[in-house]
Design an enzyme around this catalytic site. Structure first.
Site, PDB file in Angstrom:
ATOM      1  N   LYS A   1      -3.070  23.697  -9.077  1.00  0.00           N
ATOM      2  CA  LYS A   1      -4.359  24.368  -9.534  1.00  0.00           C
ATOM      3  C   LYS A   1      -4.302  26.017  -9.004  1.00  0.00           C
ATOM      4  O   LYS A   1      -4.435  27.008  -9.767  1.00  0.00           O
ATOM      5  CB  LYS A   1      -5.587  24.077  -9.320  1.00  0.00           C
ATOM      6  CG  LYS A   1      -6.033  23.888  -7.890  1.00  0.00           C
ATOM      7  CD  LYS A   1      -6.698  24.921  -7.260  1.00  0.00           C
ATOM      8  CE  LYS A   1      -7.292  24.764  -5.861  1.00  0.00           C
ATOM      9  NZ  LYS A   1      -6.461  24.376  -4.792  1.00  0.00           N
TER      10      LYS A   1
ATOM     11  N   ARG B   1      -7.339  34.514  -3.962  1.00  0.00           N
ATOM     12  CA  ARG B   1      -6.386  35.274  -3.491  1.00  0.00           C
ATOM     13  C   ARG B   1      -5.133  34.894  -4.868  1.00  0.00           C
ATOM     14  O   ARG B   1      -4.334  35.627  -5.136  1.00  0.00           O
ATOM     15  CB  ARG B   1      -5.529  34.630  -2.341  1.00  0.00           C
ATOM     16  CG  ARG B   1      -6.589  35.104  -1.283  1.00  0.00           C
ATOM     17  CD  ARG B   1      -6.164  34.411  -0.008  1.00  0.00           C
ATOM     18  NE  ARG B   1      -6.579  33.131   0.200  1.00  0.00           N
ATOM     19  CZ  ARG B   1      -6.546  32.199   1.062  1.00  0.00           C
ATOM     20  NH1 ARG B   1      -6.092  32.545   2.121  1.00  0.00           N
ATOM     21  NH2 ARG B   1      -7.274  31.098   0.958  1.00  0.00           N
ATOM     22  N   ASN B   2      -5.219  33.626  -5.507  1.00  0.00           N
ATOM     23  CA  ASN B   2      -4.150  33.252  -6.348  1.00  0.00           C
ATOM     24  C   ASN B   2      -4.407  34.131  -7.691  1.00  0.00           C
ATOM     25  O   ASN B   2      -3.616  34.800  -8.134  1.00  0.00           O
ATOM     26  CB  ASN B   2      -4.237  31.782  -6.606  1.00  0.00           C
ATOM     27  CG  ASN B   2      -3.717  31.022  -5.557  1.00  0.00           C
ATOM     28  OD1 ASN B   2      -2.411  31.041  -5.248  1.00  0.00           O
ATOM     29  ND2 ASN B   2      -4.432  30.233  -4.696  1.00  0.00           N
TER      30      ASN B   2
END
Lengths: 336, 336
Positions: free
Chosen positions: A188, A256-257
């Site tokens: 994910k 963050r992703n």
């Protein structure tokens, strides 16, 4: 998340110790003085704080471990844990680390190269293992927003321990699909980078969000994830539940992703964006999942039923110099 | 969406006529003078505009209809269409209206009370029917953001016509699951209200979003939707694809249904919030889906495998005076 989980544990009357690794010295000192810097709220007063040189004291008499280190720090921390003289055999380990472990170092199982999931990588480990999936943003759990997590139990004897985590605002859902929950937790983050790239690719004042594109890729991601989980020996339904769809939704909303993806979509070079974020304490784990994911897939007996187009496109973008817009437009056109 | 679809149709060289109902006089005049007021951009110059008294002129020689009226306006508009002398039999009708039709009025099929889906409610209709699912925000399609829609074809002979809609930025995915796509299109509006309620329930400066709770309810909604689609005779996989997960994501990100939920979560009385929004031109279709959904479910032979807890909770909140927080906390705890 290590800080956030102290709230339900303390609420249940447990004696809670928070140990920080050698990278968390600053964080532990800040927690001694005031609010947890990332959660924005003070930890429960019952929580005892331990610096990185106090692992033995923190472990003494422990009946349950909760490990919430980044995937890069996981192996060194596990090695220190295993080297601790007082570690009782069969201690329950609830592990929040997400991602793949490259086959290297002495505690990992057979083979050169390739990648493994955490829970299945340490067959001789003298611990009872559980892997924790989402959907959780730690700061919301600390704020007592109604939250659920999926706890995948490698050992059925761990199930009664879930009562220590459960509170009226924190629901803990038991699962026995360790592989499925671990794959969802790892991948994910990768798909959240892809959704972040959408935000970065279509910027500009007044342009607004690109929810049509993100919605399409979200549904493709769930499809692909379900196929990969199944090929890995897990249950496709895990990808369609809270640890899959739910966690992907939370991760793609912020964090963050998604931010790494946005920076890349806006034109920053992937390796540079990752390194800059990492050096400011923002490790985007999805970057590593994209790097190691193909090795993991290559080691499976079966190819995922839904293909791996999204992951392959991400790999080309992050590590092959591919152009974001062309890759995304191909993905948007490739459904069904 | 009626305006937005003129972009791909005009790009494909079709001669496009946009007819406005008696509720759209203002909108059509604004389009004559400048940008489409809801899309924020001018329609393609090739598009001819027709006022509500010009239905016959707009229909003359038409080879394809695209209907994008609200569910409340659907039956009156369809009646006018059917009464038009020049309507050729077997004309393709691509229908964007979402929701349930209460069994009343002369063109609806058997029975008193109860509710039907549009596509299956008019068995004797002299039109070839297709229902359009998401995920689409119209303004993004008009901005040429890469977008996909699911077109569910009631008649296989419609498939070649999809070429008229397809452009490099608009992918049209063919489906033969008419019931599944219609149920997703109707019920995603209902579930978006539920997710909006989460936003309204936890307000206040600095409180931030409640993505943990929304993620959990999103995954529960997909689960419930898949079961309802299957019980209705459609395919569960439709709920897990772009017309299901994808459209629910888009709808819950912004828009009228989410906003209605937010107002209700913040304490406004449901009937009043709905009426106030409606009177300012913001019809939240999910309100009607929640009202008619139970009648539709009651008419099915089988109960949905995943239950109907979310829809029932929504019904109690919108029409039974139930308290939002208690209902949501029960739903958050009830997974799995």
């Amino acid at each position: 998340m290590g800080g956030a989980i102290t709230f339900p544990l303390a609420a249940n009357g447990l004696s809670v110790r928070l140990w920080g690794t050698w990278l968390d010295e600053e964080l532990i000192s800040e927690c001694r003085r005031g609010p947890h810097p990332r959660l924005g709220t003070a930890l429960p007063p019952e929580v005892e704080l331990f610096g990185s040189d106090q692992l033995e004291e923190a472990l003494a008499g422990a009946e349950l471990l909760f490990l919430a280190v980044s995937s890069e720090g996981f192996v060194p921390v596990l090695e220190r844990l295993l080297a601790s003289p007082g570690l009782p055999p069969g201690l329950p380990l609830f592990c929040l680390t997400k991602g793949f472990v490259a086959r290297e170092g002495r505690i990992l199982r057979t083979g050169e190269g390739g990648a493994e999931l955490y829970g299945s990588s340490f067959p001789g480990l003298p611990l009872r293992w559980a892997s924790i999936g989402g959907p959780v943003k730690a700061a919301e759990l600390a704020r007592r927003v109604p939250t659920a997590s999926v706890y995948a139990l490698g050992d059925p004897s761990l199930e009664p321990l879930l009562a220590f985590f459960r509170t009226p605002y924190y629901r803990v859902l038991a699962s026995y699909d360790l592989v499925g929950v671990e794959l969802c937790a790892a991948l994910k983050n990768a798909y959240a980078i892809l959704l972040g790239i959408c935000d970065g690719l279509f910027p500009g004042p007044g342009a607004g969000p690109v929810d049509n594109l993100k919605a399409l890729l979200l549904s493709r991601a769930v499809d692909e994830l379900a196929g990969i989980v199944e090929a890995g020996g897990g249950r496709a339904s895990t990808a369609c539940g809270p640890a899959g769809i739910g966690d992907l939704y939370v991760t793609a909303q912020s964090g963050r992703n998604r931010l790494l993806g946005e920076r890349i979509g806006a034109g920053e070079r992937p390796a540079q964006a990752y390194a800059l974020m990492r050096s400011s304490g923002q490790l985007a784990e999805g970057y590593l999942a994209v790097r190691h994911g193909p090795s993991f897939l290559a080691g499976l007996d079966a190819a995922p039923a839904g293909g791996r187009e999204l992951l392959d496109a991400l790999y080309r973008i992050l590590f092959g110099g591919a152009e974001c817009r062309a890759e995304l437009e191909r993905l948007a056109g490739g459904y069904g």
